[in-house]
Motif scaffolding. Structure first.
Motif, mmCIF file in Angstrom:
data_model
loop_
_atom_site.group_PDB
_atom_site.id
_atom_site.type_symbol
_atom_site.label_atom_id
_atom_site.label_comp_id
_atom_site.label_asym_id
_atom_site.label_seq_id
_atom_site.Cartn_x
_atom_site.Cartn_y
_atom_site.Cartn_z
ATOM 1 N N GLY A 208 -4.918 -13.308 81.395
ATOM 2 C CA GLY A 208 -4.208 -12.293 82.160
ATOM 3 C C GLY A 208 -3.228 -12.830 83.173
ATOM 4 O O GLY A 208 -2.507 -12.050 83.813
ATOM 5 N N TYR A 209 -3.158 -14.134 83.341
ATOM 6 C CA TYR A 209 -2.235 -14.763 84.289
ATOM 7 C C TYR A 209 -0.983 -15.242 83.551
ATOM 8 O O TYR A 209 -1.062 -15.692 82.400
ATOM 9 C CB TYR A 209 -2.891 -15.960 84.986
ATOM 10 N N THR A 210 0.146 -15.172 84.228
ATOM 11 C CA THR A 210 1.385 -15.734 83.712
ATOM 12 C C THR A 210 1.730 -16.978 84.527
ATOM 13 O O THR A 210 1.810 -16.920 85.764
ATOM 14 C CB THR A 210 2.542 -14.730 83.798
ATOM 15 N N VAL A 211 1.900 -18.090 83.853
ATOM 16 C CA VAL A 211 2.222 -19.361 84.495
ATOM 17 C C VAL A 211 3.648 -19.732 84.113
ATOM 18 O O VAL A 211 3.980 -19.840 82.931
ATOM 19 C CB VAL A 211 1.253 -20.465 84.048
ATOM 20 N N THR A 212 4.504 -19.914 85.115
ATOM 21 C CA THR A 212 5.910 -20.242 84.894
ATOM 22 C C THR A 212 6.220 -21.618 85.478
ATOM 23 O O THR A 212 5.842 -21.911 86.621
ATOM 24 C CB THR A 212 6.826 -19.192 85.549
ATOM 25 N N VAL A 213 6.892 -22.443 84.688
ATOM 26 C CA VAL A 213 7.244 -23.799 85.120
ATOM 27 C C VAL A 213 8.754 -23.899 85.268
ATOM 28 O O VAL A 213 9.505 -23.525 84.357
ATOM 29 C CB VAL A 213 6.748 -24.845 84.103
ATOM 30 N N SER A 214 9.205 -24.403 86.413
ATOM 31 C CA SER A 214 10.625 -24.605 86.680
ATOM 32 C C SER A 214 10.897 -26.088 86.866
ATOM 33 O O SER A 214 10.127 -26.789 87.523
ATOM 34 C CB SER A 214 11.060 -23.843 87.937
ATOM 35 N N GLY A 215 12.003 -26.544 86.311
ATOM 36 C CA GLY A 215 12.367 -27.950 86.431
ATOM 37 C C GLY A 215 12.858 -28.468 85.099
ATOM 38 O O GLY A 215 12.424 -28.007 84.034
ATOM 39 N N GLU A 216 13.778 -29.414 85.135
ATOM 40 C CA GLU A 216 14.356 -30.002 83.925
ATOM 41 C C GLU A 216 14.182 -31.511 83.988
ATOM 42 O O GLU A 216 15.111 -32.261 84.276
ATOM 43 C CB GLU A 216 15.837 -29.627 83.808
ATOM 44 N N PRO A 217 12.977 -32.017 83.724
ATOM 45 C CA PRO A 217 12.735 -33.460 83.845
ATOM 46 C C PRO A 217 13.492 -34.265 82.799
ATOM 47 O O PRO A 217 13.723 -33.800 81.680
ATOM 48 C CB PRO A 217 11.219 -33.567 83.635
ATOM 49 N N MET A 218 13.868 -35.472 83.188
ATOM 50 C CA MET A 218 14.522 -36.420 82.293
ATOM 51 C C MET A 218 13.588 -37.606 82.097
ATOM 52 O O MET A 218 12.894 -38.030 83.024
ATOM 53 C CB MET A 218 15.849 -36.883 82.882
#
Length: 311
Positions: A208-218
């Motif tokens: 029931g949880y929404t997990v959002t990841v931000s970032g553009e790793p190189m």
């Protein structure tokens, strides 16, 4: 295998300062909604608590004082021996469909079993069982006998090839204070069916949880990752501490299952963490990485999984 070079204190400080600056920008963007979402309730997910069957699948941050910050891991986990430390086990196979203990020992450069380990995120040993196609995952904390023999208790494993990882920090000897991750493979007999990983995405759902990841790793460059957790469209602010922080994040490379531990940089203060969390990512290889994020609410541990593309 060639061990990775550990950064000097000056380089660590510069890296942490740069990551902290970039983290501010990443967190500012974290509140926006993701452009895609996939259900991470994949069979084979195990949280490290009570056993469950596994089958193939499918508020502020601080860089200081956090476990593991400024430290490097020696190796990518794809060998059983680094710098004289060796991961040995009498168990080359485990039966399918039922829980079975897995025994192992860490020996030092002198050939003797290591019995002194320094806690890392409150535990002296972190043990992972990961299926070769990354559709099965278990994170456990085994027990050690006085002679240095560790016993992990993985839940039932699906047929196929599994890699067992031991992540530890010696409490003495030549490797004192250095983080190691070693592994061995285990075969679970039976008809094995591989499953394709979900495509790369910025968000996933679990329990029931929404997990959002931000970032553009190189690849090969330290980079911050920001995580935001919501439920029914509302920010989650009741995260409970887990392993001395509000979430534990581990990554495995698609294809070879190379290991990476993404260190948390969000400080835990009581049972009111979230919705924003931050991590220090240093992923050495380009391609798809399968991320496993573990967090606790209401006394229950949740494991969210998503695929992250690294350029």
């Amino acid at each position: 295998m060639i061990a990775s070079t550990r950064p000097t204190p000056r380089k660590r400080a510069l890296t942490a300062a740069g990551a902290a600056a970039a983290l501010t920008l990443a967190l500012a963007a974290c509140g926006s909604s993701a452009d895609s979402s996939h259900d991470s309730s994949m069979p084979g997910m195990h949280h490290g608590g009570s056993a469950s069957p596994t089958t193939p699948a499918g508020h502020g941050s601080s860089m200081s004082g956090m476990p593991g910050m400024g430290r490097s891991v020696t190796g990518d986990g794809l060998t059983d021996s680094v710098e004289g430390y060796r991961f040995t086990s009498p168990d080359a196979t485990l039966k399918a469909g039922r829980a079975a203990p897995y025994r192992f020992t860490i020996t030092g450069p002198d050939g003797k079993a290591v019995t002194r380990f320094a806690p890392e995120q409150t535990k002296r040993m972190h043990f992972y069982a990961v299926r070769s196609d990354l559709t099965g995952f278990q994170h456990l904390h085994p027990t050690m006998a006085p002679d240095g023999t560790w016993t992990a208790e993985p839940a039932a494993l699906a047929p196929g090839s599994w890699r067992m990882f031991a992540s530890f920090t010696p409490g003495g000897g030549s490797g004192e204070g250095e983080d190691f991750v070693l592994s061995r493979t285990v075969t679970v007999p039976g008809e094995a069916t591989s499953a394709a990983l979900p495509p790369a995405a910025h968000s996933t759902r679990v329990d029931g949880y929404t997990v959002t990841v931000s970032g553009e790793p190189m690849a090969g460059m330290p980079h911050p990752l920001a995580v935001r957790i919501t439920k029914d469209g509302k920010p989650v602010t009741d995260l409970q501490p887990y392993l001395d922080t509000y979430a534990h994040l581990t990554a495995f490379h698609r294809g070879d299952a190379a290991f990476a531990h993404l260190h948390p940089t969000t400080t835990a203060h009581g049972d009111h963490g979230g919705p924003g969390l931050s991590f220090h990512a240093d992923l050495p290889t380009a391609g798809d990485w399968r991320l496993f994020l573990q967090f606790r609410t209401g006394g229950k541990l949740h494991t969210a999984a998503l695929t992250l593309r690294v350029g």
